[in-house]
Scaffold this motif. Structure first.
Motif, PDB file in Angstrom:
ATOM      1  N   SER A 443      27.182 133.624  15.265  1.00 48.51           N
ATOM      2  CA  SER A 443      27.255 132.792  16.424  1.00 48.51           C
ATOM      3  C   SER A 443      28.506 133.123  17.587  1.00 48.51           C
ATOM      4  CB  SER A 443      27.569 131.215  16.199  1.00 48.51           C
ATOM      5  OG  SER A 443      27.388 130.443  17.334  1.00 48.51           O
ATOM      6  N   ASP A 444      29.708 133.476  17.239  1.00 49.34           N
ATOM      7  CA  ASP A 444      30.557 133.980  18.115  1.00 49.34           C
ATOM      8  C   ASP A 444      30.099 135.274  18.576  1.00 49.34           C
ATOM      9  OD1 ASP A 444      31.960 131.618  17.493  1.00 49.34           O
ATOM     10  OD2 ASP A 444      33.474 132.668  16.111  1.00 49.34           O
ATOM     11  N   VAL A 445      29.646 136.160  17.861  1.00 49.89           N
ATOM     12  CA  VAL A 445      29.529 137.816  18.487  1.00 49.89           C
ATOM     13  C   VAL A 445      28.429 137.633  19.244  1.00 49.89           C
ATOM     14  CG1 VAL A 445      28.918 139.929  17.791  1.00 49.89           C
ATOM     15  CG2 VAL A 445      30.638 138.738  16.195  1.00 49.89           C
ATOM     16  N   SER A 446      27.155 136.981  18.850  1.00 52.45           N
ATOM     17  CA  SER A 446      26.222 137.028  19.894  1.00 52.45           C
ATOM     18  C   SER A 446      26.363 136.317  21.073  1.00 52.45           C
ATOM     19  CB  SER A 446      24.898 136.233  19.000  1.00 52.45           C
ATOM     20  OG  SER A 446      25.221 134.923  18.856  1.00 52.45           O
ATOM     21  N   GLY A 447      27.464 135.249  21.268  1.00 55.78           N
ATOM     22  CA  GLY A 447      27.523 134.804  22.363  1.00 55.78           C
ATOM     23  C   GLY A 447      27.037 133.224  22.417  1.00 55.78           C
ATOM     24  N   ALA A 462      27.876 124.647  17.499  1.00 62.05           N
ATOM     25  CA  ALA A 462      26.999 125.939  17.547  1.00 62.05           C
ATOM     26  C   ALA A 462      26.650 126.477  16.388  1.00 62.05           C
ATOM     27  CB  ALA A 462      27.908 126.936  18.545  1.00 62.05           C
ATOM     28  N   LYS A 463      27.566 126.348  15.231  1.00 64.95           N
ATOM     29  CA  LYS A 463      27.247 126.615  14.056  1.00 64.95           C
ATOM     30  C   LYS A 463      26.066 126.100  13.293  1.00 64.95           C
ATOM     31  CE  LYS A 463      30.472 125.873  10.927  1.00 64.95           C
ATOM     32  NZ  LYS A 463      31.545 125.730  10.237  1.00 64.95           N
ATOM     33  N   LEU A 464      25.987 124.743  13.568  1.00 64.58           N
ATOM     34  CA  LEU A 464      24.926 124.124  12.813  1.00 64.58           C
ATOM     35  C   LEU A 464      23.486 124.501  13.719  1.00 64.58           C
ATOM     36  CD1 LEU A 464      23.854 121.743  11.259  1.00 64.58           C
ATOM     37  CD2 LEU A 464      24.304 120.243  12.785  1.00 64.58           C
ATOM     38  N   MET A 465      23.698 124.290  14.995  1.00 60.03           N
ATOM     39  CA  MET A 465      22.505 124.677  15.766  1.00 60.03           C
ATOM     40  C   MET A 465      21.942 126.253  15.455  1.00 60.03           C
ATOM     41  SD  MET A 465      23.757 123.127  19.239  1.00 60.03           S
ATOM     42  CE  MET A 465      22.355 123.561  20.511  1.00 60.03           C
ATOM     43  N   MET A 466      22.791 127.090  15.034  1.00 58.29           N
ATOM     44  CA  MET A 466      22.568 128.386  14.885  1.00 58.29           C
ATOM     45  C   MET A 466      21.682 128.550  13.641  1.00 58.29           C
ATOM     46  SD  MET A 466      22.511 131.959  15.559  1.00 58.29           S
ATOM     47  CE  MET A 466      23.634 132.148  16.696  1.00 58.29           C
ATOM     48  N   ALA A 467      22.056 127.871  12.428  1.00 59.41           N
ATOM     49  CA  ALA A 467      21.434 127.746  11.352  1.00 59.41           C
ATOM     50  C   ALA A 467      20.066 127.195  11.495  1.00 59.41           C
ATOM     51  CB  ALA A 467      22.453 127.082  10.233  1.00 59.41           C
ATOM     52  N   ILE A 468      20.318 126.009  12.035  1.00 59.79           N
ATOM     53  CA  ILE A 468      18.865 125.100  12.393  1.00 59.79           C
ATOM     54  C   ILE A 468      17.910 126.041  13.093  1.00 59.79           C
ATOM     55  CG2 ILE A 468      17.672 123.298  13.465  1.00 59.79           C
ATOM     56  CD1 ILE A 468      20.246 121.446  12.663  1.00 59.79           C
ATOM     57  N   ALA A 469      18.281 126.752  13.987  1.00 65.48           N
ATOM     58  CA  ALA A 469      17.309 127.780  14.730  1.00 65.48           C
ATOM     59  C   ALA A 469      16.780 128.664  13.956  1.00 65.48           C
ATOM     60  CB  ALA A 469      18.315 128.296  16.047  1.00 65.48           C
ATOM     61  N   GLY A 470      17.686 129.291  13.165  1.00 63.33           N
ATOM     62  CA  GLY A 470      17.249 130.428  12.245  1.00 63.33           C
ATOM     63  C   GLY A 470      16.167 129.952  11.184  1.00 63.33           C
ATOM     64  N   GLU A 471      16.302 128.742  10.743  1.00 62.54           N
ATOM     65  CA  GLU A 471      15.438 128.073   9.661  1.00 62.54           C
ATOM     66  C   GLU A 471      14.010 127.645  10.490  1.00 62.54           C
ATOM     67  OE1 GLU A 471      14.933 124.720   6.382  1.00 62.54           O
ATOM     68  OE2 GLU A 471      15.787 124.366   8.291  1.00 62.54           O
ATOM     69  N   ASN A 472      14.118 127.006  11.546  1.00 64.05           N
ATOM     70  CA  ASN A 472      13.091 126.493  12.295  1.00 64.05           C
ATOM     71  C   ASN A 472      12.111 127.474  13.036  1.00 64.05           C
ATOM     72  OD1 ASN A 472      14.085 123.934  11.519  1.00 64.05           O
ATOM     73  ND2 ASN A 472      14.076 123.277  13.637  1.00 64.05           N
ATOM     74  N   ILE A 473      12.802 128.714  13.378  1.00 58.61           N
ATOM     75  CA  ILE A 473      11.770 129.694  13.681  1.00 58.61           C
ATOM     76  C   ILE A 473      11.253 130.491  12.650  1.00 58.61           C
ATOM     77  CG2 ILE A 473      11.922 132.176  14.701  1.00 58.61           C
ATOM     78  CD1 ILE A 473      14.251 130.941  16.287  1.00 58.61           C
ATOM     79  N   ALA A 474      11.805 130.722  11.559  1.00 58.48           N
ATOM     80  CA  ALA A 474      11.350 131.047  10.467  1.00 58.48           C
ATOM     81  C   ALA A 474      10.027 130.131   9.721  1.00 58.48           C
ATOM     82  CB  ALA A 474      12.257 131.227   9.021  1.00 58.48           C
ATOM     83  N   VAL A 475      10.305 128.607   9.789  1.00 56.43           N
ATOM     84  CA  VAL A 475       9.324 127.810   9.432  1.00 56.43           C
ATOM     85  C   VAL A 475       8.043 127.863  10.295  1.00 56.43           C
ATOM     86  CG1 VAL A 475       9.118 125.287   9.122  1.00 56.43           C
ATOM     87  CG2 VAL A 475      11.104 126.272   8.136  1.00 56.43           C
ATOM     88  N   GLY A 476       8.387 127.816  11.572  1.00 54.47           N
ATOM     89  CA  GLY A 476       7.418 128.116  12.551  1.00 54.47           C
ATOM     90  C   GLY A 476       6.496 129.125  12.311  1.00 54.47           C
ATOM     91  N   ILE A 477       6.873 130.509  12.202  1.00 55.68           N
ATOM     92  CA  ILE A 477       6.294 131.457  11.846  1.00 55.68           C
ATOM     93  C   ILE A 477       5.276 131.197  10.351  1.00 55.68           C
ATOM     94  CG2 ILE A 477       6.198 133.950  11.278  1.00 55.68           C
ATOM     95  CD1 ILE A 477       8.769 134.192  12.808  1.00 55.68           C
ATOM     96  N   ALA A 478       6.063 130.791   9.454  1.00 51.51           N
ATOM     97  CA  ALA A 478       5.205 130.587   8.277  1.00 51.51           C
ATOM     98  C   ALA A 478       4.096 129.536   8.316  1.00 51.51           C
ATOM     99  CB  ALA A 478       6.366 130.196   7.311  1.00 51.51           C
ATOM    100  N   GLY A 479       4.702 128.338   8.861  1.00 55.03           N
ATOM    101  CA  GLY A 479       3.664 127.427   9.241  1.00 55.03           C
ATOM    102  C   GLY A 479       2.281 127.836   9.942  1.00 55.03           C
ATOM    103  N   ALA A 480       2.415 128.477  11.079  1.00 54.48           N
ATOM    104  CA  ALA A 480       1.245 129.131  11.609  1.00 54.48           C
ATOM    105  C   ALA A 480       0.508 129.996  10.884  1.00 54.48           C
ATOM    106  CB  ALA A 480       1.628 129.758  12.838  1.00 54.48           C
ATOM    107  N   ALA A 481       1.195 130.814   9.980  1.00 57.13           N
ATOM    108  CA  ALA A 481       0.478 131.651   9.176  1.00 57.13           C
ATOM    109  C   ALA A 481      -0.180 130.837   8.028  1.00 57.13           C
ATOM    110  CB  ALA A 481       1.479 132.744   8.609  1.00 57.13           C
TER     111      ALA A 481
END
Length: 568
Positions: A443-447, A462-481
């Protein structure tokens, strides 16, 4: 046909844009929204209203039982495939039920807005239960409609992605927006507004494309006559198969219905234990409605292929009872024999994939808030911002990315990638359970931490949002597929029953596993649990690869429309 061929040669994003110009795609978004809104209002936001009204927690726990309607919706799905509503049948095989369910849901939400959840709790719970039943019914028919109307331009992959988007937008409207409105007005106003929206959606559905117009839709009268032609299984054998399967499904439906009535009608002291019911009766219901009927279907397929117990000459129905048996056999047994006949032993792989693909987020999702609020000690406001607003946005991005990947790299590669990402992102939460050093560094390195700080947050948020964002993007891809995959393996003629069975299995397994996972959290902590869910997800990746190889060997195009029912 030329237009369809042209569309298939376009790059992924052009195919998406072409599909979005179709009326059926717009209605798919609308129907996805209509499916997600009542679920959010009846199984989520309603508890906020009950809390404000100071309804006791035990009563609210009983309200959660209406969610069983979604887990066991396959039990009445055969009726939706066969029965017509007087007058409304002119709307079409699927639309008659979609419009009716949506208008009923709109009316229920409006009536709920006029009731006092404390003084009129009986009527309140009854209407909420009917609403859950209507919502689950709507889900079954919308899933079937999506399969029926898919074509070479508005492919099943695109329609599945758009449906998921509409569903998630509804979750935001029925959740965060509803809470926002309630804070500034009152709960009756919120539910009156949401009811009016559902009524408008129901009326709009009158102009949706008719699924019956699709080539390949099964004509009931022709098919029932086909059952009595030479070479088909003898009526006596079909009747005994129907008795076995019908009795098991009737028992399961009665068991769930009686439990819900007893729970909603009993005093807190006399209420049956819902956890015990799910853990003991849940597996029995799966065996009775899936395992044993699948074995019966396999025997019927084997019998037909061996030429045993077949008609030597045409045997027309002689009475109303004969025709009733044919109708019931068509509704209950043929969807299973079609599935077994097409899949063969590969059905084991399919069922294993269905049972494990979404189990990672389905099980862990129930413990998300205890993890955020209890284990990590975030505030409710921080969780609302990270999970409800930012998280839903990340999920929509994941769905959009999943839709693009489906059209550009293919269904099975996207399905496999989605399974891998959904599994591996559990390690983000494992890191949070150990302090979150890795997530914090990224989160720090990516800005991202700096960006959150500019919006009034801090590095911890930011740390919590980063983790949730990573999981939800993955779940979105998996859900659509995953929705696209399920839609692709069911037959158009039996889509309601077959899809409802597969999707219900996903819900049931997640429900059955929560008790064991909760015990593991108590004994081992969250870190070990996230390692376990990652491992389970990797098992799904392996199954995806095996299924990918099977489909490739069969030579079926990933973008081909769903198969027609196998009648021979």
């Amino acid at each position: 046909m030329a237009a369809a061929d042209t569309a298939n040669t376009k790059p992924g994003w052009r195919k998406v844009l072409t599909a979005l110009g179709q009326a059926k795609t717009a209605y798919m978004l609308l129907f996805g929204f209509a499916a997600g809104l009542p679920y959010a209002l009846l199984l989520g936001t309603l508890y906020a209203w009950l809390s404000d009204a100071e309804v006791d927690l035990e009563t609210m726990g009983v309200f959660s039982l209406i969610g069983l309607a979604y887990a066991f919706k396959f039990l009445w799905s055969p009726a939706l495939d066969r029965l017509n509503i007087p007058v409304l049948r002119k709307l079409g095989k699927r639309k008659q039920w979609i419009v009716t369910a949506q208008v009923l849901l709109g009316a229920i939400l409006v009536i709920l807005s006029m009731l006092d959840p404390v003084g009129q709790l009986g009527w309140f719970s009854l209407l909420a239960g009917i609403g859950a039943f209507a919502s689950a019914t709507q889900d079954v028919v919308i899933d079937a409609w999506r399969v029926d109307v898919a074509d070479e331009v508005a492919t099943i992959d695109i329609l599945s992605t758009v449906y998921q988007m509409g569903y998630r937008i509804a979750a935001l409207v029925g959740g965060a927006l509803a809470l926002f409105l309630a804070e500034r007005t009152d709960w009756p106003t919120v539910y009156l507004t949401m009811g009016a929206i559902m009524l408008l959606v129901g009326l709009s559905g009158l102009w949706a494309p008719d699924a019956n117009a699709r080539k390949g839709a099964v004509d009931t009268s022709d098919e029932l006559g086909f059952l009595r032609q030479p070479g088909q299984i003898a009526p006596r054998i079909r009747m005994w198969a129907l008795i076995v399967v019908g009795a098991l499904w009737a028992w399961a439906l009665a068991t769930v219905g009686v439990f819900m009535v007893q729970s909603l009608a009993s005093t807190p002291e006399a209420r049956p234990d819902s956890v015990a019911f799910i853990s003991t009766m849940g597996p029995l219901i799966v065996v009775a409605t899936v395992v044993i009927p699948a074995l019966v279907a396999a025997w019927l397929v084997r019998t037909e292929r061996r030429g045993e117990y077949l008609l030597a000459e045409e045997a027309p129905a002689q009475s109303g009872a004969d025709r009733l048996v044919d109708h019931l056999y068509r509704a209950l047994v043929l969807p299973l024999t079609d599935f077994v006949g097409r899949m063969g032993w590969a059905l084991i792989i399919v069922l294993a994939l269905v049972l494990t693909y979404r189990i990672t987020d389905a099980i862990w999702g129930s413990f998300a808030y205890p993890f955020y609020l209890g284990e990590l000690q975030y505030t409710k406001d921080e969780v609302a911002v990270a999970s409800k607003f930012f998280g839903v946005g990340a999920l929509l991005i994941g769905l959009a990315l999943g839709g693009y990947l489906l059209t550009s790299i293919g269904r099975m590669l996207t399905l496999t990638l989605g399974a891998f990402l959904a599994a591996i992102t559990n390690l983000l939460y494992a890191d949070l359970a150990r302090g979150g050093a890795v997530v914090q560094t990224v989160s720090d390195v990516s800005g991202f931490s700096w960006l959150v700080a500019q919006m009034g947050g801090d590095g911890r948020l930011a740390k919590l949002m980063m983790a949730i964002a990573g999981e939800n993007i993955a779940v979105g891809i998996a859900g659509a597929a995953f929705v696209a995959y399920l839609s692709s393996i069911v037959s158009r003629g039996y889509s309601a029953v077959q899809y409802a069975l597969l999707s219900s299995l996903t819900l049931l397994v997640g429900t059955l596993g929560r008790g064991a996972l909760g015990q593991m959290i108590e004994e081992r902590g969250y870190f070990d649990v996230f390692l376990l869910t990652t491992a389970i997800g990797m098992f799904a990746v392996v199954l995806c690869i095996i299924e990918w190889i099977r489909i490739a060997r069969n030579g079926r195009s990933q973008n081909a429309p769903p198969p027609e029912p196998a009648l021979a």
